[in-house]
Enzyme design. Structure first.
Site, PDB file in Angstrom:
ATOM      1  N   ASP A  79      58.253  65.806  63.941  1.00 42.12           N
ATOM      2  CA  ASP A  79      58.739  65.692  62.560  1.00 42.12           C
ATOM      3  C   ASP A  79      58.224  66.873  61.741  1.00 42.12           C
ATOM      4  O   ASP A  79      57.110  67.352  61.942  1.00 42.12           O
ATOM      5  CB  ASP A  79      58.199  64.386  61.925  1.00 42.12           C
ATOM      6  CG  ASP A  79      58.690  63.147  62.691  1.00 42.12           C
ATOM      7  OD1 ASP A  79      59.786  63.239  63.296  1.00 42.12           O
ATOM      8  OD2 ASP A  79      57.966  62.146  62.724  1.00 42.12           O
ATOM      9  N   ASP A  85      51.798  65.267  53.546  1.00 42.06           N
ATOM     10  CA  ASP A  85      51.362  64.627  54.807  1.00 42.06           C
ATOM     11  C   ASP A  85      49.953  65.104  55.153  1.00 42.06           C
ATOM     12  O   ASP A  85      49.069  64.332  55.499  1.00 42.06           O
ATOM     13  CB  ASP A  85      52.292  65.036  55.961  1.00 42.06           C
ATOM     14  CG  ASP A  85      53.649  64.370  55.904  1.00 42.06           C
ATOM     15  OD1 ASP A  85      54.649  65.031  56.213  1.00 42.06           O
ATOM     16  OD2 ASP A  85      53.703  63.175  55.527  1.00 42.06           O
ATOM     17  N   GLU A 108      48.931  59.673  62.995  1.00 42.69           N
ATOM     18  CA  GLU A 108      50.277  60.068  63.390  1.00 42.69           C
ATOM     19  C   GLU A 108      50.473  61.553  63.189  1.00 42.69           C
ATOM     20  O   GLU A 108      51.305  62.180  63.835  1.00 42.69           O
ATOM     21  CB  GLU A 108      51.297  59.252  62.565  1.00 42.69           C
ATOM     22  CG  GLU A 108      52.707  59.258  63.099  1.00 42.69           C
ATOM     23  CD  GLU A 108      53.556  60.303  62.410  1.00 42.69           C
ATOM     24  OE1 GLU A 108      53.202  60.717  61.298  1.00 42.69           O
ATOM     25  OE2 GLU A 108      54.557  60.731  63.006  1.00 42.69           O
ATOM     26  N   GLU A 109      49.646  62.148  62.321  1.00 46.01           N
ATOM     27  CA  GLU A 109      49.746  63.590  62.044  1.00 46.01           C
ATOM     28  C   GLU A 109      48.994  64.436  63.058  1.00 46.01           C
ATOM     29  O   GLU A 109      49.089  65.671  63.030  1.00 46.01           O
ATOM     30  CB  GLU A 109      49.200  63.889  60.631  1.00 46.01           C
ATOM     31  CG  GLU A 109      50.028  63.306  59.496  1.00 46.01           C
ATOM     32  CD  GLU A 109      51.466  63.835  59.490  1.00 46.01           C
ATOM     33  OE1 GLU A 109      52.362  63.086  59.113  1.00 46.01           O
ATOM     34  OE2 GLU A 109      51.672  64.998  59.904  1.00 46.01           O
ATOM     35  N   ASP A 131      49.069  56.027  59.796  1.00 47.54           N
ATOM     36  CA  ASP A 131      50.199  56.896  59.490  1.00 47.54           C
ATOM     37  C   ASP A 131      50.005  57.225  58.012  1.00 47.54           C
ATOM     38  O   ASP A 131      50.387  56.453  57.145  1.00 47.54           O
ATOM     39  CB  ASP A 131      51.523  56.165  59.746  1.00 47.54           C
ATOM     40  CG  ASP A 131      52.708  57.113  59.578  1.00 47.54           C
ATOM     41  OD1 ASP A 131      53.856  56.698  59.888  1.00 47.54           O
ATOM     42  OD2 ASP A 131      52.486  58.259  59.115  1.00 47.54           O
ATOM     43  N   LEU A 133      51.195  59.134  55.664  1.00 43.68           N
ATOM     44  CA  LEU A 133      52.290  59.118  54.696  1.00 43.68           C
ATOM     45  C   LEU A 133      53.606  58.975  55.458  1.00 43.68           C
ATOM     46  O   LEU A 133      54.203  59.941  55.912  1.00 43.68           O
ATOM     47  CB  LEU A 133      52.280  60.407  53.862  1.00 43.68           C
ATOM     48  CG  LEU A 133      52.808  60.238  52.439  1.00 43.68           C
ATOM     49  CD1 LEU A 133      51.966  59.226  51.660  1.00 43.68           C
ATOM     50  CD2 LEU A 133      52.779  61.568  51.696  1.00 43.68           C
ATOM     51  N   ASP A 134      54.027  57.717  55.591  1.00 46.38           N
ATOM     52  CA  ASP A 134      55.251  57.448  56.351  1.00 46.38           C
ATOM     53  C   ASP A 134      56.465  57.567  55.434  1.00 46.38           C
ATOM     54  O   ASP A 134      56.451  57.099  54.303  1.00 46.38           O
ATOM     55  CB  ASP A 134      55.172  56.019  56.917  1.00 46.38           C
ATOM     56  CG  ASP A 134      56.350  55.712  57.815  1.00 46.38           C
ATOM     57  OD1 ASP A 134      56.406  56.260  58.925  1.00 46.38           O
ATOM     58  OD2 ASP A 134      57.244  54.962  57.373  1.00 46.38           O
ATOM     59  N   GLU A 290      53.279  52.590  63.589  1.00 48.71           N
ATOM     60  CA  GLU A 290      54.206  51.903  62.679  1.00 48.71           C
ATOM     61  C   GLU A 290      54.515  50.470  63.137  1.00 48.71           C
ATOM     62  O   GLU A 290      54.272  49.501  62.416  1.00 48.71           O
ATOM     63  CB  GLU A 290      55.522  52.711  62.598  1.00 48.71           C
ATOM     64  CG  GLU A 290      55.352  54.092  61.950  1.00 48.71           C
ATOM     65  CD  GLU A 290      56.530  55.024  62.219  1.00 48.71           C
ATOM     66  OE1 GLU A 290      56.859  55.269  63.398  1.00 48.71           O
ATOM     67  OE2 GLU A 290      57.118  55.516  61.239  1.00 48.71           O
TER      68      GLU A 290
END
Ligand code: P6P
Length: 349
Positions: A79, A85, A108-109, A131, A133-134, A290
């Site tokens: 992404d 983020d 997640e980053e 996560d 900043l989803d 998530e």
């Protein structure tokens, strides 16, 4: 004069404000229900609340302080990474490493998990999965985004460093899970397995205050939530289910930010689906970052959550940190209906 009066004799109007229960107070009061009453989880949850306040401040100012826009890098999931983020990830890492309660963090980053240095004389018994900043692709157009977090008790010995197996646990092993929705107001929703509670940030006092105790997904649900733009690329069972929702005159609501779409279901019912697509044959959403935490919250609020192979999300054993899965979650009756469409229309595997 001088004898004092009892509280109940005071004019009620002088005490018109109802009792404010802050997140900190709620967590401490709930501490007795945690399996460990040492306060470690309490401290960890409070640190997550602090991180949420810091991220909230920047999310609200993002347009002013030039931290919107792309950072010209891609994350592990491919992404496009936004500046916010990176900011959110850094703040979460800072807040989580201060407490000494955490031996490892998976974000997640980040491609791999981070080993948190041990504080001498202190056992750190938890790992946290975030996560930060989803849905951040929405930030540039001022649409709600969210933070998702979850907490496992470590499996590795407390004396050593954490290892990958501390993270690759089934969602059913989660000690706590929550999300923060940065929307028209900022709300933190979490569960420790004893129901789901929501806390709205009151900027005037800088505290998350209990606003939605004991959240339960409503029995009714007039919405379905899926990216209908992929309709022609969906498998037959998904297309048939969408046609069925249209026949029932259900409303389509899809924000493209999982936390926002799920938060609506928590209060208005309905169903959220991210099935297999050509681009994401195993589903787009990440199991650990998530789907597992959100599934714990949804189930604790009386909902159901499965993948498109009809397996309960919380029973899935992750094989890797960034493993993706398909997901169908929301009102049990609607999830059951989707299960019937899959059984009826899906091609033999
Ligand atoms: P699509 C955001 O990027 C995200 O991970 C979830 O928050 C959201 O539900 C989904 O992806 C949206 O994906 O393919 O519909 O844009």
């Amino acid at each position: 004069m001088g004898k004092g009066v009892s509280l109940q004799h005071l004019n009620h109007n002088e005490f018109s404000m109802k009792k404010i229960v802050t997140l900190d107070e709620f967590i401490i009061n709930s501490q007795t229900t945690y399996s460990d009453s040492t306060g470690q989880l309490t401290r960890l949850l409070r640190d997550l609340g602090i991180a949420a306040k810091i991220i909230n401040r920047e999310v609200n100012l993002a347009g002013l302080v030039n931290i919107i826009g792309v950072a010209n890098v891609e994350n592990q999931s491919g992404d496009e990474v936004k500046k916010l983020d990176i900011f959110a990830n850094e703040r979460m890492m800072e807040c989580l490493t201060m407490s000494g309660e955490v031996c490892g963090i998976a974000s997640e980053e980040l491609e791999d998990f981070v080993k948190v240095p041990k504080i001498p004389g202190k056992d750190s018994n938890y790992v946290v999965i975030i996560d930060p900043l989803d849905g951040s692709s929405n930030i540039d157009v001022n649409v709600s985004v969210g933070t998702i977090f979850s907490i496992f008790r470590r499996k590795s010995p407390a004396t050593g460093e954490c290892d990958i197996n501390d993270f690759l646990q089934k969602g059913s092993e989660l000690v706590a899970a929550g999300y923060v929705l940065y929307g028209t107001s900022t709300i933190l929703v979490y569960t420790t397995g004893e129901g789901v509670n929501g806390f709205t940030l009151d900027p005037s006092i800088g505290e998350f205050c209990l606003s939605h105790p004991n959240i339960k997904i409503p029995e009714r649900g007039n919405y379905y939530s899926v990216n209908q733009g992929y309709y022609l690329k969906f498998d037959l069972e998904m297309r048939r289910y969408i046609d069925h929702c249209s026949d029932l005159n259900l409303g389509l609501r899809y924000i493209g930010s999982m936390v926002s779409d799920i938060h609506r279901i928590m209060f208005h019912g309905g169903i959220f689906l991210y099935p297999s697509t050509r681009k994401y044959p195993k589903g787009k959403l990440r199991l650990l970052y998530e789907c597992a935490p959100i599934s714990m919250i949804v189930e604790q609020a009386g909902g159901a959550s499965m993948d498109c192979n009809l397996k309960r999300i919380l029973d899935l054993s992750p094989g890797s940190l960034h493993e993706r899965c398909t997901v169908v979650m929301g009102r049990p009756a609607m999830v059951k209906e989707m299960k019937e469409f899959i059984e009826k229309y899906s091609a033999p595997k």
